[in-house]
Scaffold this motif. Structure first.
Motif, short mmCIF file in Angstrom:
data_model
loop_
_atom_site.label_atom_id
_atom_site.label_comp_id
_atom_site.label_asym_id
_atom_site.label_seq_id
_atom_site.Cartn_x
_atom_site.Cartn_y
_atom_site.Cartn_z
N SER A 161 0.86 -1.17 0.00
CA SER A 161 0.00 0.00 0.00
C SER A 161 0.90 1.24 0.00
O SER A 161 1.76 1.39 0.87
CB SER A 161 -0.87 -0.07 1.26
OG SER A 161 -1.46 1.17 1.51
N ILE A 162 0.72 2.09 -1.00
CA ILE A 162 1.56 3.28 -1.12
C ILE A 162 0.76 4.50 -0.67
O ILE A 162 -0.22 4.88 -1.31
CB ILE A 162 2.04 3.48 -2.58
CG1 ILE A 162 2.79 2.24 -3.07
CG2 ILE A 162 2.92 4.73 -2.69
CD1 ILE A 162 4.05 1.91 -2.30
N HIS B 119 11.01 1.40 14.62
CA HIS B 119 11.96 2.42 15.04
C HIS B 119 13.12 2.51 14.05
O HIS B 119 13.57 3.60 13.68
CB HIS B 119 12.47 2.12 16.46
CG HIS B 119 13.37 3.17 17.00
ND1 HIS B 119 14.73 3.12 16.84
CD2 HIS B 119 13.11 4.31 17.67
CE1 HIS B 119 15.27 4.19 17.40
NE2 HIS B 119 14.31 4.93 17.92
N GLU B 120 13.60 1.34 13.61
CA GLU B 120 14.73 1.30 12.67
C GLU B 120 14.31 1.81 11.29
O GLU B 120 15.12 2.40 10.57
CB GLU B 120 15.30 -0.11 12.59
CG GLU B 120 16.04 -0.54 13.86
CD GLU B 120 17.30 0.30 14.11
OE1 GLU B 120 17.25 1.20 14.97
OE2 GLU B 120 18.31 0.04 13.43
N VAL B 121 13.06 1.56 10.92
CA VAL B 121 12.55 2.11 9.65
C VAL B 121 12.61 3.63 9.68
O VAL B 121 13.03 4.29 8.73
CB VAL B 121 11.11 1.63 9.37
CG1 VAL B 121 10.42 2.50 8.31
CG2 VAL B 121 11.10 0.18 8.91
N LEU B 128 11.42 0.35 1.26
CA LEU B 128 10.47 -0.75 1.37
C LEU B 128 10.91 -1.65 2.52
O LEU B 128 12.09 -1.87 2.71
CB LEU B 128 10.52 -1.54 0.04
CG LEU B 128 9.68 -2.78 -0.13
CD1 LEU B 128 8.20 -2.42 -0.02
CD2 LEU B 128 9.96 -3.42 -1.48
N LEU B 129 9.93 -2.13 3.29
CA LEU B 129 10.22 -3.11 4.34
C LEU B 129 9.56 -4.43 3.94
O LEU B 129 8.38 -4.45 3.59
CB LEU B 129 9.63 -2.63 5.68
CG LEU B 129 9.61 -3.63 6.83
CD1 LEU B 129 11.02 -3.98 7.29
CD2 LEU B 129 8.79 -3.10 8.01
N ALA B 155 4.75 1.17 10.41
CA ALA B 155 6.05 1.52 9.82
C ALA B 155 5.89 2.69 8.86
O ALA B 155 4.91 2.77 8.12
CB ALA B 155 6.65 0.32 9.11
N GLU B 156 6.87 3.59 8.87
CA GLU B 156 6.79 4.78 8.03
C GLU B 156 7.41 4.56 6.66
O GLU B 156 8.18 5.39 6.16
CB GLU B 156 7.50 5.95 8.75
CG GLU B 156 6.74 6.40 9.98
CD GLU B 156 7.41 7.57 10.68
OE1 GLU B 156 8.40 8.10 10.16
OE2 GLU B 156 6.92 7.94 11.78
#
Lengths: 176, 176
Positions: A161-162, B119-121, B128-129, B155-156
């Motif tokens: 999802s973007i 937090h790491e993101v 991308l994760l 996640a951001e």
């Protein structure tokens, strides 16, 4: 990994809800641009993009409250205009793919977008589904629902999802 | 899109919970293999993989209930073994990247995996994760929680959750 079949990325696209702006929605374009820049990159032969546009049948049978309906012809024209709008939307994405040299396919379905997208994922079996999202907060989501959340839970393939970029948010964030 | 900075994909990896199997979990390997086959493909210079392993500090301070602790040395050994296990895990992924020729980085953090990953993101800002998921049903999820669902919400960056293949599910589906 050379010679392997192309990675098939399905992208759900829709029209802008902004009045007088009959183009791809901000989040649809965002999802498409993201997939090109971050995933496809220069490897244009490694990917095939599948564009699905789901047209929502209006509950009242009227798609534009500002139009005047005086004869059966008007309704025929409306349906014709509806169809052409959907085609113009797909044309935008297909043209961009051809410019870049990425293989693509595009098609239109009618129904509830979240249900139809998941149904089409089951039928077409892409490697990945990319959907745009307005990035609404929990309060706004209660009223408008989100296709992306539903697909992340129910689609039978990995889903990205973007979120729409903050600097692209229109005056009313529910618009797109 | 040639010459653009590489797409940075963070992959959350963990050890298998299957007793006597001190390797990468099934779903970690699945997420990694998926990213290579479907995203990176032959475009090895277009991507950089970032492996994050989060070690969970055991609540009781004991990481292995079957071990005998008789002297302070035993605890030192335990900590040493812990550290080496985490390193072995990362070594597996880093070695595979070097074989294929994809740039990578790998590091270990301690804490609650879902919190630390988000937090790491925020800190590392990947494009991308990718996280593996056991694909548990709603009933099983209540008890074990899922890192992937939390990351998809918090996640951001865009997140892909790769479900473990049905034919790779161990005897106890909560195992991985």
């Amino acid at each position: 990994m050379e010679g392997a079949e192309a990675t098939r990325i399905m992208i759900g696209v829709n029209e802008s809800t902004i009045k007088g702006y009959p183009h791809a929605s901000i989040s649809s374009r965002g999802a498409f641009d993201w997939a090109l820049q971050k995933i496809v990159r220069s490897n244009t032969s490694g990917f095939k993009l599948l564009f699905l546009h789901v047209q929502v049948p209006d509950e009242d049978g009227f798609d534009d409250m500002d139009s005047l309906y005086a004869s059966p012809e008007d309704f025929k024209n409306m349906k014709y205009r509806d169809r052409t709008r959907g085609l113009h939307l797909l044309e935008y994405f297909v043209n961009r793919c051809h410019e870049i040299g990425v293989a693509c396919e595009a098609w239109i379905k009618k129904g509830d977008p979240k249900e139809v997208i998941c149904h089409e994922v089951k039928r077409v079996q892409p490697d990945l589904l990319v959907v745009g999202s307005r990035g609404l907060g929990p309060f706004q989501r209660v009223f408008v629902g989100t296709v992306s959340e539903f697909c992340q839970k129910h689609a039978e393939c990995p889903v990205i999802s973007i979120k729409r970029r903050a600097d692209e948010t229109p005056q009313d964030p529910v618009d797109d």
